[in-house]
Each structure stands twice: as C-alpha cells, then as structure tokens.
Design a protein around this motif. Sequence first.
Motif, PDB file in Angstrom:
ATOM      1  N   THR A  72       0.814  -1.211   0.000  1.00  0.00           N
ATOM      2  CA  THR A  72       0.000   0.000   0.000  1.00  0.00           C
ATOM      3  C   THR A  72       0.850   1.265   0.000  1.00  0.00           C
ATOM      4  OG1 THR A  72      -1.679  -1.189   1.249  1.00  0.00           O
ATOM      5  CG2 THR A  72      -1.867   1.199   1.203  1.00  0.00           C
ATOM      6  N   ILE A  73       1.979   1.235   0.693  1.00  0.00           N
ATOM      7  CA  ILE A  73       2.721   2.452   0.974  1.00  0.00           C
ATOM      8  C   ILE A  73       3.868   2.719   0.010  1.00  0.00           C
ATOM      9  CG2 ILE A  73       4.090   3.672   2.713  1.00  0.00           C
ATOM     10  CD1 ILE A  73       1.050   3.430   3.245  1.00  0.00           C
ATOM     11  N   VAL A  74       4.610   1.698  -0.385  1.00  0.00           N
ATOM     12  CA  VAL A  74       5.771   1.938  -1.244  1.00  0.00           C
ATOM     13  C   VAL A  74       5.296   2.419  -2.620  1.00  0.00           C
ATOM     14  CG1 VAL A  74       7.741   0.870  -2.408  1.00  0.00           C
ATOM     15  CG2 VAL A  74       7.210   0.285  -0.036  1.00  0.00           C
ATOM     16  N   PRO A  75       5.812   3.532  -3.119  1.00  0.00           N
ATOM     17  CA  PRO A  75       5.326   4.079  -4.398  1.00  0.00           C
ATOM     18  C   PRO A  75       5.670   3.166  -5.568  1.00  0.00           C
ATOM     19  CG  PRO A  75       7.293   5.239  -3.694  1.00  0.00           C
ATOM     20  CD  PRO A  75       6.900   4.358  -2.550  1.00  0.00           C
ATOM     21  N   SER A  76       4.880   3.278  -6.612  1.00  0.00           N
ATOM     22  CA  SER A  76       5.075   2.420  -7.780  1.00  0.00           C
ATOM     23  C   SER A  76       6.385   2.715  -8.495  1.00  0.00           C
ATOM     24  CB  SER A  76       3.915   2.601  -8.758  1.00  0.00           C
ATOM     25  OG  SER A  76       3.822   3.949  -9.181  1.00  0.00           O
ATOM     26  N   THR A  77       7.021   3.858  -8.178  1.00  0.00           N
ATOM     27  CA  THR A  77       8.320   4.166  -8.781  1.00  0.00           C
ATOM     28  C   THR A  77       9.433   3.262  -8.271  1.00  0.00           C
ATOM     29  OG1 THR A  77       8.593   5.871  -7.105  1.00  0.00           O
ATOM     30  CG2 THR A  77       7.823   6.579  -9.271  1.00  0.00           C
ATOM     31  N   ILE A  78       9.197   2.566  -7.153  1.00  0.00           N
ATOM     32  CA  ILE A  78      10.195   1.641  -6.614  1.00  0.00           C
ATOM     33  C   ILE A  78       9.938   0.275  -7.236  1.00  0.00           C
ATOM     34  CG2 ILE A  78      11.177   0.617  -4.543  1.00  0.00           C
ATOM     35  CD1 ILE A  78      11.530   3.652  -4.769  1.00  0.00           C
ATOM     36  N   ALA A  79      10.857  -0.180  -8.076  1.00  0.00           N
ATOM     37  CA  ALA A  79      10.645  -1.445  -8.779  1.00  0.00           C
ATOM     38  C   ALA A  79      10.806  -2.636  -7.848  1.00  0.00           C
ATOM     39  CB  ALA A  79      11.614  -1.557  -9.957  1.00  0.00           C
ATOM     40  N   ARG A  80      11.865  -2.641  -7.044  1.00  0.00           N
ATOM     41  CA  ARG A  80      12.148  -3.793  -6.190  1.00  0.00           C
ATOM     42  C   ARG A  80      13.075  -3.359  -5.058  1.00  0.00           C
ATOM     43  NH1 ARG A  80      14.800  -4.187 -10.885  1.00  0.00           N
ATOM     44  NH2 ARG A  80      13.191  -5.497 -11.813  1.00  0.00           N
ATOM     45  N   ALA A  81      13.087  -4.122  -3.985  1.00  0.00           N
ATOM     46  CA  ALA A  81      13.972  -3.824  -2.854  1.00  0.00           C
ATOM     47  C   ALA A  81      14.269  -5.108  -2.095  1.00  0.00           C
ATOM     48  CB  ALA A  81      13.328  -2.789  -1.929  1.00  0.00           C
ATOM     49  N   TRP A  82      15.518  -5.224  -1.612  1.00  0.00           N
ATOM     50  CA  TRP A  82      15.888  -6.372  -0.795  1.00  0.00           C
ATOM     51  C   TRP A  82      15.099  -6.383   0.512  1.00  0.00           C
ATOM     52  CZ3 TRP A  82      18.141  -9.722  -3.569  1.00  0.00           C
ATOM     53  CH2 TRP A  82      19.247  -9.474  -4.381  1.00  0.00           C
ATOM     54  N   ILE A  83      14.654  -7.555   0.928  1.00  0.00           N
ATOM     55  CA  ILE A  83      14.178  -7.785   2.294  1.00  0.00           C
ATOM     56  C   ILE A  83      15.088  -8.850   2.901  1.00  0.00           C
ATOM     57  CG2 ILE A  83      11.796  -7.096   1.815  1.00  0.00           C
ATOM     58  CD1 ILE A  83      11.092 -10.088   1.613  1.00  0.00           C
ATOM     59  N   GLY A  84      14.912  -9.164   4.183  1.00  0.00           N
ATOM     60  CA  GLY A  84      15.902  -9.981   4.879  1.00  0.00           C
ATOM     61  C   GLY A  84      15.712 -11.478   4.798  1.00  0.00           C
ATOM     62  N   LEU A  85      15.249 -12.003   3.655  1.00  0.00           N
ATOM     63  CA  LEU A  85      15.078 -13.442   3.505  1.00  0.00           C
ATOM     64  C   LEU A  85      16.205 -13.996   2.635  1.00  0.00           C
ATOM     65  CD1 LEU A  85      13.085 -15.667   4.366  1.00  0.00           C
ATOM     66  CD2 LEU A  85      11.923 -15.375   2.179  1.00  0.00           C
TER      67      LEU A  85
END
Length: 460
Positions: A72-85
Amino acid sequence: MIMIENRWIVRKGTQTLYLLFISGFCSFTLGSPDCHLITMTKTYTEAKTYCREMYTDLATVHNSTDMANLITIVPSTIARAWIGLETGDVWMWHWSWPDQKLDFLKWKVGEPQMKNEDACAAMDQQGEWIESDCGTQRSFVCHGNSDISGLIFVAETKSWRDAQNHCRGLSSYLISIQSAEENEAVHTVSASQNVWIGLFKDSWKWSDGSKTSFRYWKPRQPNNLSGQDCVAAIFRDKGQWNDLKCNGKRFFVCNGEAETANNLMTPNTTDLVSSTPNTELNNATTEMSTVTPTKQPPNTTAQVTTDSVSTLTTLMGTSAQTTTPSSTLKPTENSQSFPTDNLILIQENMTWIEAVGYCREHHIDLVHISSKDIQGKVAETAKNATSLHVWIGLRYTCKFNFWFWTKSTSGCYHNWAPGQGSERKYDCDVTGAIEATGRQQWVGLPETEKLNFICYVCTG
C-alpha cells in the motif's frame, strides 16, 4: 510498515534526485521496530551490513498485514527492494499460518521424505500426512470463522500455492493442525479425500533470526536457480517476492531504530520505474525524519500509525474472489453521496475493507474522529445513511485487545456506545462503525458486514 509521506523529484539535466520523507514501522503491533526504505543501491550482503550498522537488520515480513503495508505504501516508482530473507542450510517444515507451533505431527509411516527440496503436506484418506509435490492438484481445507465450526472445505482442486492464495482471499490460511482432535475434524470435513493442509518445507531463513513462516512468492518462484539465494519484494508486481542473485544492486528495507537520519541518497535509476511529468517539481527540497510510534496501553483506542487493512484482502493470490478491486467499487447510479465540509457519505453498502479501498481510490481515506467537533460533523453526515450503521476508519486487533485508527490521528477522543470499546474484548476481524441514528455512538461490527461509509474528501 513503511510510510512514505511525501515524494519530491528534482531533475537537473539528465540526473534525477529522489528525496524521500520516510516514517513508520514494520508492523502495526505495538513495540515493533522502525522500518526504513533506503534509496541507495547495494548488493544483498552490503545492504545487510548497512542495516546492521545503521539500524538493526534487513526487514522481516511477519504476516499479511506487514506485506499489505508495504504494497500500500511503497510508491510504484520503486521497482524492487531487498528484504531480509535468504537461503539457509537447514530444510524445515512450517505452517503457512505464521507463528503456529509444530508440536503435533501425524505423518504416515515412511513420511516425510528426507529430501532437501521444496515440498508440501497433504492429508490422505486415512487422516495421515504425506509429503507431496506442491504442484499437485488437490482439494483443501482453510481455517474458517467461528460461525462455520472453524473449517472451510474447498472441493475445487488447486496446487498448494493456489490453495494458499485462495484461503488468503478469504482472510484465512490453509489449515494448521495442533492436536489429534483437530486432525480428526479435518479428516471428517474432507470426506476422506486427499486434501492439502498448511504445512510446507523450505530452507529460507530471515536475516535477523526471526522464525516467521510467512511467504509471498510470485507465481513459479522461487525457482531455486544456482546463486539465487536472496529475496527482493517486486513492487511492480504487487510486492510479490522473487529469489535473485545476491550480487545484484538494489534498494533495500531496514528495520530498527536509526543510528543516523542521513539516508538521502541519489539512487541508481535502473531500479526505478519512470515517473510521470506531473510528479516533477523544480527546486524542491524536503526534510527526512523518522517517527517512532508511542506505545499505547491495552484496552484503549490506540493512535497507531498504520495502513494495515488486514489482508487488503488478496495480498493474496489471483484465485481469491471475496473482494472487488477498489477501482471497480463505485456507487451505483441510484446511490447518493452527501458532502459535509470535507466529509462525504457513500450510500452504497460495502464491507469495511471494500470501503477503505473505495475511499483511498476516489478520495482520501475512511473518516477518523479525533475530536467532539469532528464527531458532530460525522454524526450529521451519517443521518442520511441507508444502513443502520456507517463504517469509520477504526479497527480492532484481537491479539493485543485494542482499537486503532487506520492512519495516525492526534488526540484521545472516543465516543463508544455502552458495553463497546475498551469495556469488552471482541473476536478477530472486527472494525468500527457509528450509529446512523439515536445517540450516534461507536460500535464494533464484523468487517464482512455491508454498510454505508464516510470518506474524507479533498477540499481544494
């Protein structure tokens, strides 16, 4: 949850500088750490090192609410981002419902198979468990609500992943079994068919050591190709997860209290979706700060900064059919709306989650009531409702037994009807409404009821 309150884009020549004002936290639960989207590109290992030096660690997604917040919050301009998995060395069985203990087991003799590969569990015709290829088509059982004896049998056959998504679309999970009695109940409701249960095996682990079993993979992911040992959330794809090579440089999400606020960076534009012209502002500047939510005592109307719309609902797979996309939730031609100042009553009956989606799609949000003055305006607006109650932006968490507004609202005002609010404990999936007539006080109702609702509107 990550909340991005504002986004400015400053373009000079061919270089684009993105300045983000970020505040928020990973989960709506009290006491959870701050969560931060870092707009610089790093490999997974570099990102983990950065997060551990500057915050606590890369972000952990504990449940559907956390994931819904990100989507809901991350804007659509952000394609991808690392998470801690990341991949680990140990293959473990988990229940798909996060945080469920694996205390009870009912494996068939010779099961489970000792193979280091992804697998899922099914219950056979004798009520015993077998290890199976997750792509096999089977009927399945979801957790149900208390009014249907806690079980939902779905006769339609699906793969384990599609079955999981179907249950999530019902704001539920594939069944987890904690006792012989529960096992027998599942066996009975399945009519002695082979059915999927919510048990799966993988080798993924969270960087911060969390044991949560929540997974939100893209279709046909993870594909477990050589070297694809790290995970990114793909925000162009509803935030679904993909296993990727760890040496790729991407944005990333940290959790924990910040050691410094100096996180304004110039990103690599290959990790951004192109922006539309109306988002470009020349000579724009912004200040970044981090806001830590104040812990609230239990049994109060907590002012928690959150966009948690439970499971939004189909965080949750294409097979879910329980909600309508917000873009299609429009009042019928015969319905009416009644604007009062910056409020608008929608005379269309929707579930609470549908109402949230409609307000955010077409206006601002479901109304929040933080003062007696706003209560008076909402009460006046609600008088024109065609339902006995009207949805407001109030939600209950049964885990911690308190109420909170869907976004932060200052003040401690409340107007509960007798026997409501902090005076009682509710079942899960309860949300707030105001009486349309009478004293027009607040009550808690199941989120699946269909009511009129009041949105905030932009006044200019």
